[in-house]
Design an enzyme around this catalytic site. Sequence first.
Site, short mmCIF file in Angstrom:
data_model
loop_
_atom_site.label_atom_id
_atom_site.label_comp_id
_atom_site.label_asym_id
_atom_site.label_seq_id
_atom_site.Cartn_x
_atom_site.Cartn_y
_atom_site.Cartn_z
CB CYS A 114 -8.87 -6.20 20.21
SG CYS A 114 -8.48 -7.65 19.25
CD GLU A 115 -13.07 -5.74 24.44
OE1 GLU A 115 -14.15 -6.36 24.48
OE2 GLU A 115 -12.09 -5.97 25.17
#
Length: 461
Positions: free
Chosen positions: A389-390
Amino acid sequence: MSSHLSPGSFTGTSPVWLKEPEDVNALMPELWSRTAEKRDGELHIGGLSVPELVANVNTPAYVLDETDFRERARAFRDAFAPADVYYAGKAFLCTEVARWVDQEGLCLDVCSDGELSVALRAGIDPERIGYHGNNKTAMELRRAIVAGVGRIIVDSFEEIERVGAITAETGTPARVMVRVTAGVEAHTHEFIATAHEDQKFGFSIAGGAAFEAVRRVLAHPGIDLRGLHSHIGSQIFDTAGFEVAARRVLALHAKIAAELGHVMPEMDLGGGFGIAYTSQDDPRPAAELAAGMREIVAHECRGLGIEEPHLSIEPGRAIVGPAMCTVYTVGTVKQVALDGGVSRTYVSVDGGMSDNIRTALYDADYSATLAGRASDAAPVLARIVGKHCEAGDIVVKHEFVPGDIRPGDLVAVPATGAYGRSMASNYNHALRPPVVAVRDGVARTIVRRETVDDLLATDLG
């Protein structure tokens, strides 16, 4: 020589060094371990089909070419003899790899109590272990000294006093080297250059701290000062930077003999030699590096009129880096429109920054290949990204892949042996991948994949 292009040197959406391949299925041998090859589109390493291998261990997985590792270790050992070659435990270390290092006649650098524990578990003679670190605790130093570690590279005045106190208390002598900064910055990424003055490692030669550190070491009767240690950086492609460093370190070596009456028998010039991650990198053979460094030391010692100290070097990533690749499974493929009427293909895989943080941390470049089949499709420029989640979770920033790449395909990224597994994390509660060693048609898991039980073991609920 690597071109070391600056960020932003792009043609369209690709860097200028990345050329569209004539055959998108082919490997660039200089990027891969020595037994890697393609057979009908399938990647083989150590005589084994990578698709068949990962079918048994799942992906992502690190595949370590034992033959390649051992051959690179021997190449450095033989080229630099009689100098001592210290393998960088921080690049990648496990019990089995520590045994390979020992069997091939190399010494081992560690920089934590955990790495020391692995080395001792592997049965390495403590005298062939060096202990780095800028903030070793009294507990860590005590264990290293009592174990008989061959050299402790002292890095602060506080550490000198800690070592002196431990030797006085235990009656056990400690052999040390003093780490110095020579004011030479290698052409490398800012965060991994280690010899310029404004950084946490070592004592400055120019500012006089290095001479003072030696004076304080010699004041402790329980400390055996072996020599000076210098390290100018990492991912270095030639020996030019070592010339100035050697001149300054050897001048201090001579000054200590003349003014303090102590002739040190050893010197470590570091190393940190580079490897090929992409076609822009051109590392030098071990024999060429050895010849260059040997001549530098001999020339400076002749000029100073002193005997050459026994040399040791630290190749860094150059042994394990090219010996390992990481294999992923493609999960999604999407086209993202960019300005100017062009688009980028995003290929998402089942790993990412949790198993290779270097792209996000250092803006590092990598390459990749389709590992499970041949393709007749035209190459397309793609970005291989992870599942975390980046937005910065990128594995390979720019690579040509077959235009028909699809979910379920295997993608392999070479040159991930250094710092991939050793810097791996549980970000997003990911499970760290296994390391599978391959040699002569045999595969052995030498570091198993983490399990959910491992993940939850430290969570007290």
